[in-house]
Scaffold this motif. Structure first.
Motif, PDB file in Angstrom:
ATOM      1  N   LEU A  95       0.879  -1.172   0.000  1.00  0.00           N
ATOM      2  CA  LEU A  95       0.000   0.000   0.000  1.00  0.00           C
ATOM      3  C   LEU A  95       0.919   1.225   0.000  1.00  0.00           C
ATOM      4  CD1 LEU A  95      -3.192   0.467   0.360  1.00  0.00           C
ATOM      5  CD2 LEU A  95      -2.611   1.077   2.702  1.00  0.00           C
ATOM      6  N   PRO A  96       1.274   1.735  -1.194  1.00  0.00           N
ATOM      7  CA  PRO A  96       2.220   2.857  -1.219  1.00  0.00           C
ATOM      8  C   PRO A  96       1.657   4.095  -0.530  1.00  0.00           C
ATOM      9  CG  PRO A  96       1.412   2.354  -3.441  1.00  0.00           C
ATOM     10  CD  PRO A  96       0.886   1.290  -2.543  1.00  0.00           C
ATOM     11  N   GLU A  97       0.355   4.277  -0.625  1.00  0.00           N
ATOM     12  CA  GLU A  97      -0.332   5.321   0.147  1.00  0.00           C
ATOM     13  C   GLU A  97      -1.810   4.930   0.241  1.00  0.00           C
ATOM     14  OE1 GLU A  97      -1.556   9.030  -2.319  1.00  0.00           O
ATOM     15  OE2 GLU A  97       0.399   8.442  -3.110  1.00  0.00           O
ATOM     16  N   PRO A  98      -2.506   5.376   1.295  1.00  0.00           N
ATOM     17  CA  PRO A  98      -3.919   4.982   1.415  1.00  0.00           C
ATOM     18  C   PRO A  98      -4.685   5.345   0.146  1.00  0.00           C
ATOM     19  CG  PRO A  98      -3.174   5.978   3.443  1.00  0.00           C
ATOM     20  CD  PRO A  98      -2.064   6.173   2.450  1.00  0.00           C
ATOM     21  N   GLY A  99      -5.528   4.417  -0.283  1.00  0.00           N
ATOM     22  CA  GLY A  99      -6.315   4.636  -1.500  1.00  0.00           C
ATOM     23  C   GLY A  99      -5.738   3.910  -2.705  1.00  0.00           C
ATOM     24  N   PHE A 100      -4.460   3.537  -2.644  1.00  0.00           N
ATOM     25  CA  PHE A 100      -3.789   2.923  -3.795  1.00  0.00           C
ATOM     26  C   PHE A 100      -3.067   1.647  -3.372  1.00  0.00           C
ATOM     27  CE2 PHE A 100      -4.118   7.426  -4.601  1.00  0.00           C
ATOM     28  CZ  PHE A 100      -4.590   7.483  -5.909  1.00  0.00           C
ATOM     29  N   MET A 101      -3.460   0.528  -3.959  1.00  0.00           N
ATOM     30  CA  MET A 101      -2.856  -0.745  -3.589  1.00  0.00           C
ATOM     31  C   MET A 101      -2.087  -1.327  -4.774  1.00  0.00           C
ATOM     32  SD  MET A 101      -4.801  -4.188  -2.325  1.00  0.00           S
ATOM     33  CE  MET A 101      -5.417  -3.531  -0.786  1.00  0.00           C
ATOM     34  N   LEU A 102      -0.801  -1.559  -4.577  1.00  0.00           N
ATOM     35  CA  LEU A 102       0.002  -2.242  -5.598  1.00  0.00           C
ATOM     36  C   LEU A 102      -0.326  -3.726  -5.515  1.00  0.00           C
ATOM     37  CD1 LEU A 102       2.262  -1.998  -7.759  1.00  0.00           C
ATOM     38  CD2 LEU A 102       3.917  -2.417  -5.909  1.00  0.00           C
ATOM     39  N   SER A 103      -0.700  -4.320  -6.666  1.00  0.00           N
ATOM     40  CA  SER A 103      -1.230  -5.685  -6.653  1.00  0.00           C
ATOM     41  C   SER A 103      -0.685  -6.489  -7.824  1.00  0.00           C
ATOM     42  CB  SER A 103      -2.754  -5.653  -6.799  1.00  0.00           C
ATOM     43  OG  SER A 103      -3.335  -4.896  -5.772  1.00  0.00           O
ATOM     44  N   LYS A 149       0.352   4.702  13.204  1.00  0.00           N
ATOM     45  CA  LYS A 149       1.461   5.656  13.247  1.00  0.00           C
ATOM     46  C   LYS A 149       1.972   5.906  11.834  1.00  0.00           C
ATOM     47  CE  LYS A 149       3.858   5.243  17.200  1.00  0.00           C
ATOM     48  NZ  LYS A 149       4.857   4.427  17.935  1.00  0.00           N
ATOM     49  N   LYS A 150       2.103   4.810  11.054  1.00  0.00           N
ATOM     50  CA  LYS A 150       2.632   4.917   9.690  1.00  0.00           C
ATOM     51  C   LYS A 150       1.811   5.901   8.853  1.00  0.00           C
ATOM     52  CE  LYS A 150       3.797   2.045   5.710  1.00  0.00           C
ATOM     53  NZ  LYS A 150       3.731   0.717   5.127  1.00  0.00           N
ATOM     54  N   TRP A 151       0.487   5.843   9.019  1.00  0.00           N
ATOM     55  CA  TRP A 151      -0.385   6.689   8.198  1.00  0.00           C
ATOM     56  C   TRP A 151      -0.877   7.917   8.957  1.00  0.00           C
ATOM     57  CZ3 TRP A 151       0.869   5.333   3.717  1.00  0.00           C
ATOM     58  CH2 TRP A 151       1.061   4.000   3.382  1.00  0.00           C
ATOM     59  N   SER A 152      -0.280   8.173  10.114  1.00  0.00           N
ATOM     60  CA  SER A 152      -0.678   9.324  10.962  1.00  0.00           C
ATOM     61  C   SER A 152      -2.180   9.386  11.155  1.00  0.00           C
ATOM     62  CB  SER A 152      -0.198  10.648  10.357  1.00  0.00           C
ATOM     63  OG  SER A 152       1.126  10.572   9.957  1.00  0.00           O
ATOM     64  N   LEU A 153      -2.760   8.263  11.520  1.00  0.00           N
ATOM     65  CA  LEU A 153      -4.211   8.238  11.726  1.00  0.00           C
ATOM     66  C   LEU A 153      -4.515   8.612  13.162  1.00  0.00           C
ATOM     67  CD1 LEU A 153      -5.060   4.859   9.953  1.00  0.00           C
ATOM     68  CD2 LEU A 153      -5.318   7.150   9.053  1.00  0.00           C
ATOM     69  N   ASN A 154      -5.380   9.590  13.329  1.00  0.00           N
ATOM     70  CA  ASN A 154      -5.809   9.961  14.673  1.00  0.00           C
ATOM     71  C   ASN A 154      -7.284   9.635  14.813  1.00  0.00           C
ATOM     72  OD1 ASN A 154      -3.306  11.167  15.467  1.00  0.00           O
ATOM     73  ND2 ASN A 154      -3.806  12.775  13.973  1.00  0.00           N
ATOM     74  N   PHE A 155      -7.584   8.489  15.355  1.00  0.00           N
ATOM     75  CA  PHE A 155      -9.002   8.115  15.480  1.00  0.00           C
ATOM     76  C   PHE A 155      -9.578   8.698  16.751  1.00  0.00           C
ATOM     77  CE2 PHE A 155      -7.502   4.552  12.745  1.00  0.00           C
ATOM     78  CZ  PHE A 155      -8.306   4.822  11.665  1.00  0.00           C
TER      79      PHE A 155
END
Ligand code: UDP
Length: 248
Positions: free
Chosen positions: A75-83, A242-248
């Motif tokens: 997952l290089p960035e959220p929304g885009f999956m290398l497959s 942490k990797k995606w800086s998600l603050n839930f």
């Protein structure tokens, strides 16, 4: 990412597939479009693609770690999956642990009834024919898959259910049912493709029994994106967040 340069291979209802410079690899872009009822009900819901990609990447990783081949590379960035590029098989492989949804409209099961062993159902992925339920003879006669492939698909599906059900239980989620799709890779191996997200699964909060999936949208209820976010929050590890800086 610079993806939108005419290299679109396929556009589905909620995802786009782009060629990469590697012949056997594609980028899956998770869009914010949300649809129900053969695409009749349609909306755009900000951040849906973002959460679905994070959830799918997490669940594919759990499956890979359990020895199941999936299309997931990164997952290089959220929304885009290398497959891995797959030739998709037009089967919707549905596994049911608890009776819900269309099953209750078609058969005299009781809502909430547990299935052990789970029910595996295969539908024809075909909007024109409204995704009818198949049996093995029809699948073979239509040439959708060989009997060897069907056997492999069933075996892998049962394992996927075991692995995901157990994992989700540890995260406080019930897993009533889900739909997966398979494809063939360049060596004709059967590989899990598509996505595993609240668009394609039922997730219920184990304690409250709250619905945390697309059923909220199907029923016209509010809090759809909040439910998707909650699933991501429940299944992602601290290091993912942490990797995606998600603050839930
Ligand atoms: N499902 C899906 N795509 C479809 C049909 C079903 O992802 O085109 C999923 C759905 O989200 C649920 C499971 O498959 O987790 C079983 O769906 P069901 O047959 O109960 O149909 P529904 O009531 O959701 O229309």
């Amino acid at each position: 990412m610079n993806l939108e340069k005419g290299n679109l291979l396929y556009r589905g209802k909620a995802k786009d597939i782009y060629q990469t410079d590697q012949q056997e690899q594609v980028i899956v872009k998770f869009r914010d479009d949300i649809t129900a009822g053969d695409g009749e009900k349609k909306e755009v819901m900000g951040l849906k693609g973002y959460y679905n990609s994070l959830i799918s990447a997490k669940l594919f990783t759990i499956l890979e770690n359990a020895g199941i081949k999936t299309q997931f590379i990164d997952l290089p960035e959220p929304g885009f999956m290398l497959s891995h590029k797959l030739e998709m098989i037009p089967l919707e492989v549905i596994t049911r642990n608890i009776a819900a949804g269309s099953l209750l409209k078609r058969f005299p099961f009781q809502e909430g009834q547990n299935f052990n062993p789970p029910i595996i159902q295969m539908d024809f992925k075909n909007d024109e024919y409204h995704d009818p339920m198949l049996n093995d003879d029809i699948i073979l006669a239509l040439g959708l898959a060989t009997s060897d492939e069907l056997e492999i698909i069933r075996k892998i599906t049962i394992k996927i259910n075991d692995v995901l059900k157990n994992f989700l239980e540890t995260r406080g989620l019930l897993f009533p049912d889900f739909k997966i799709e398979f494809g063939r890779d360049c060596d004709d191996n059967i590989v899990l493709g598509d996505e595993i997200s609240p668009d394609t699964c039922r997730f219920w909060d184990r304690e409250t029994k709250d619905i945390l999936d697309k059923d909220l949208f199907r029923k016209g209820e509010s809090g759809v994106i909040e439910a998707y976010q909650k699933v991501a929050n429940m299944i992602l590890d601290e290091e993912d967040k942490k990797k995606w800086s998600l603050n839930f």
